[in-house]
Design an enzyme around this catalytic site. Sequence first.
Site, PDB file in Angstrom:
ATOM      1  N   LYS A  52       0.809  -1.212   0.000  1.00  0.00           N
ATOM      2  CA  LYS A  52       0.000   0.000   0.000  1.00  0.00           C
ATOM      3  C   LYS A  52       0.844   1.264   0.000  1.00  0.00           C
ATOM      4  O   LYS A  52       0.524   2.215  -0.720  1.00  0.00           O
ATOM      5  CB  LYS A  52      -0.941  -0.110   1.200  1.00  0.00           C
ATOM      6  CG  LYS A  52      -1.041   1.046   2.096  1.00  0.00           C
ATOM      7  CD  LYS A  52      -1.789   0.635   3.317  1.00  0.00           C
ATOM      8  CE  LYS A  52      -0.815   0.580   4.473  1.00  0.00           C
ATOM      9  NZ  LYS A  52      -1.177   1.422   5.581  1.00  0.00           N
ATOM     10  N   THR A  53       1.925   1.267   0.750  1.00  0.00           N
ATOM     11  CA  THR A  53       2.785   2.448   0.735  1.00  0.00           C
ATOM     12  C   THR A  53       3.387   2.647  -0.648  1.00  0.00           C
ATOM     13  O   THR A  53       3.541   3.769  -1.127  1.00  0.00           O
ATOM     14  CB  THR A  53       3.908   2.327   1.775  1.00  0.00           C
ATOM     15  OG1 THR A  53       3.333   1.908   3.013  1.00  0.00           O
ATOM     16  CG2 THR A  53       4.612   3.650   1.980  1.00  0.00           C
ATOM     17  N   ASP A  66      -3.957   7.989   3.993  1.00  0.00           N
ATOM     18  CA  ASP A  66      -3.619   6.607   4.343  1.00  0.00           C
ATOM     19  C   ASP A  66      -4.355   6.198   5.617  1.00  0.00           C
ATOM     20  O   ASP A  66      -4.822   7.054   6.361  1.00  0.00           O
ATOM     21  CB  ASP A  66      -2.097   6.513   4.550  1.00  0.00           C
ATOM     22  CG  ASP A  66      -1.636   5.066   4.588  1.00  0.00           C
ATOM     23  OD1 ASP A  66      -2.443   4.184   4.242  1.00  0.00           O
ATOM     24  OD2 ASP A  66      -0.483   4.826   4.963  1.00  0.00           O
ATOM     25  N   GLU A  67      -4.440   4.895   5.859  1.00  0.00           N
ATOM     26  CA  GLU A  67      -5.119   4.373   7.055  1.00  0.00           C
ATOM     27  C   GLU A  67      -6.528   4.953   7.185  1.00  0.00           C
ATOM     28  O   GLU A  67      -6.961   5.364   8.260  1.00  0.00           O
ATOM     29  CB  GLU A  67      -4.326   4.693   8.326  1.00  0.00           C
ATOM     30  CG  GLU A  67      -2.872   4.258   8.296  1.00  0.00           C
ATOM     31  CD  GLU A  67      -2.688   2.761   8.490  1.00  0.00           C
ATOM     32  OE1 GLU A  67      -3.685   2.002   8.468  1.00  0.00           O
ATOM     33  OE2 GLU A  67      -1.521   2.347   8.648  1.00  0.00           O
ATOM     34  N   GLN A 118      -8.286  -3.834   9.374  1.00  0.00           N
ATOM     35  CA  GLN A 118      -7.234  -3.385  10.282  1.00  0.00           C
ATOM     36  C   GLN A 118      -7.634  -2.141  11.064  1.00  0.00           C
ATOM     37  O   GLN A 118      -6.780  -1.432  11.596  1.00  0.00           O
ATOM     38  CB  GLN A 118      -5.939  -3.113   9.500  1.00  0.00           C
ATOM     39  CG  GLN A 118      -5.350  -4.375   8.894  1.00  0.00           C
ATOM     40  CD  GLN A 118      -3.990  -4.125   8.274  1.00  0.00           C
ATOM     41  OE1 GLN A 118      -3.026  -3.831   8.956  1.00  0.00           O
ATOM     42  NE2 GLN A 118      -3.918  -4.238   6.954  1.00  0.00           N
ATOM     43  N   ARG A 125       1.313  -9.565  10.792  1.00  0.00           N
ATOM     44  CA  ARG A 125       2.657  -8.980  10.857  1.00  0.00           C
ATOM     45  C   ARG A 125       3.707 -10.018  10.473  1.00  0.00           C
ATOM     46  O   ARG A 125       4.858  -9.679  10.211  1.00  0.00           O
ATOM     47  CB  ARG A 125       2.999  -8.475  12.274  1.00  0.00           C
ATOM     48  CG  ARG A 125       2.115  -7.386  12.871  1.00  0.00           C
ATOM     49  CD  ARG A 125       1.956  -6.218  11.983  1.00  0.00           C
ATOM     50  NE  ARG A 125       0.734  -6.356  11.180  1.00  0.00           N
ATOM     51  CZ  ARG A 125       0.508  -5.675  10.087  1.00  0.00           C
ATOM     52  NH1 ARG A 125       1.373  -4.803   9.652  1.00  0.00           N
ATOM     53  NH2 ARG A 125      -0.613  -5.857   9.405  1.00  0.00           N
TER      54      ARG A 125
END
Length: 784
Positions: A35-36, A222-223, A256, A608
């Site tokens: 995503k980044t 983002d997020e 998330q 993770r």
Amino acid sequence: MPRLDFDQALNAEQLPAVTHGDGPQLILAGAGSGKTRVITYRVAWLVQEHGVDPSRIAAVTFTNKAAGEMKDRIEELLGLYPLPAFVGTFHRFALRLLRAYGPRIDLSRDFVILDGSDQLSLIKKAMQATEMSTDAYRPRAVLSAISSAKNRLLDPAQFAARADDFFSQTVVAPVYRRYQALMRAAGGVDFDDMIMLTVKLLRRDKELKQRIRDRHRYLLVDEFQDTNHAQLMLIHQVSANPEVGGNLTAVGDEDQGIYRWRGAELDNILEFERSFPGATIRKLERNYRSTQNILDASGAVVANNVHRRGKRLWTDAGEGEKLRLYKARDEVDEARWVNNLLQSLAGDHRHSEMAVLVRTNAQTRAFEDRFLRQGVPYQLVGGVRFYERAEIKDLMAYLRFVRNPMDNMSFERIVNRPPRGIGKKTLDGLLAMAAETGQAAWDTLSKDKLVGIPPRGAKALARFREQMTPVIEAAVELPLPTVLDRLLEATAYTEQFDEHDDEGQMRLENIDEFRSGVQEFAESHGYGSTEEDLLTAFLDHVSLASDTDSLKKRPGVTLTTFHSAKGLEFPVVIVAGLEENVLPHFNAQELPENLEEERRLLYVGMTRAEKRLILTTCSRRRIAGNYQDQEPSRFLLEIPNRLLDIETSPELFAPQRPSWNRPSPRSGGMPTEGMPSWSLPSAPTASKPVSGSDAVNSFFGRQPAKEASLPFEDPAPSLTVVPVNEPTPAARRIKRGTRVRHASLGAGRILNIEGSGEDMRLIVYFDSKGRKKLLAKYAQLEIL
DNA sequence: TCTCAATAACTTTTT
DNA sequence: GTTATTGAGA
């Protein structure tokens, strides 16, 4: 510079997201789906292929750390092009506008940002002022109600109008009103205010809004799953063309979302199209991080949530190993097993490639103890923050005060620190005078004749005034580090600490660290700004900083909570404490929405992991000092069996305790001759160490703990300290001068003994660590 | 007014 | 086990 080859660098899912033209789009990016990469490449694409001026692009995230990474990677991609107009957090974005345009909504230009503990003490004040009992209502609960009101953009009046239950109507509403009044009077703004006020500013000032929109024609967020209502409204205000939703690219993952408790609304992402009509929705489901087994297991868990759009992650990395599940007896056993596992994996992985993730900070203690004892390098993320320490907060308050002497909150904090003989009476007198004339305390102190204040206090105040006046003047023109030094000098601040005292030494070290932090900041931010601006920038920097931001890659196992693990990845991940009331947490049981958030938390933890994922659960656990029987987490049942290798602690099968430590029926559980309270194992092989509290429990005839032989225990015999009223033969050996050894503090000598029984405390001077005060019950000292 | 010791309360997560 | 608050005595 060479043009980027977007077709080459991106996969089939990423490419259309990156090369999306105008209009709103939502990218549902699964964990580990790059995503980044999509965000940074999109910025590069907009600049290089779409002809957008970088000064018209803004990228917003939640944490400084994520923002920093994004900035670095954009910089890398863009090369010689200028950077976007803004890359940073929501709060920093808001802060920038408020510092520049705050006066347009009657906000003082040099307002102070309150941190969590400032907020709480102000809430207590507001509750006192409104005669609300702080015993009947928990200030923390009131604060969180106020915070959630602000997240919904409700000011005190609007909140009061909508309050429909007793607590909101009679407690929160009046306290909210008073809290705001007190805060504004002190020139303060809290985190939630920053967003709310910025929305207010843009709504009110149409001309400014248009300028901001022009400046941010392309907005990337983002997020997105963690945005609250106020933040969504801020995005709307800033989006260039609200009628078509603006050129917003929102990136997020509803699975998330773990900040519901802080006001985040999952609906912002679930109902994106309603907010931004005509939006394009895309999914990134190809995962580059984990094995298929890890994806299947975590996917199976989160599939039980109802509030999600749903996606299915896949990888071509192969199945990988099965997940391992260890059923431990208790948290000590859990930590020991994890420790041994980490040691055995140390051949394949560096320590820094492994992480232990837990639900609550308190759970880290058992692991820390064990790692410390076994010499496993580890890094604890979170916990007590540097900037929350008393001495650091003092110095921050001093700096705030010298920049703006009208800042009453800071004034009150520092006026008698170090103690200068300005007590409650004196301060109250001064504040009353100030309140009468409507001035700040400092104004009153420096201009008016002090009346109604005892002469001793008046004298002390005068001395304080003389100390501070030159420093306040210096703050305008002298370099920031010099100002700090003048401050320390004028107040003799460090003299209150004794460098020979352990605690004093620590505080002095902290002050040194703070000084070098100031120095460093001044060096990297000093160019072209006035000293006054630099001071303000520093104060803002610290207010918005968190410990996770400065997380450096240090060698060592990472030990942290699920929350602060977000955005990280490790080859080996241990998810510990999978028990009911831990995960899902005790406070999250009732509402199904809360339960889903707990499930997402586990999902975040599991995803993770890159190669190996290990889960642990305990059959009992010490919570707030008491042992409680634990049930395995309901989420464990949601993981398909075929993906799990289960291992059970041998200690669960061998609950026999050494006979000498079992309360004997004949003695009624009380100690008898030959039953050592200071149990000194005669030989390492016979070592049956018992944790202090277990021994205490059996000693006091409570439910005997199921202590078993400890097969993995380190060979060094440890001593259990049991408080007694009647000294037993062994206990008599504990006296001043006795040499002892502590597991982590090393060898030392007992200086003094305080108290008796359960509360016996030992002052021990350790050879390497100096003076420590220990609770005998827990210290587990070994007599040398 | 300050210092120290006893007591109570607390533990979910944090920009 | 820690940390904030309260209370007693100097």
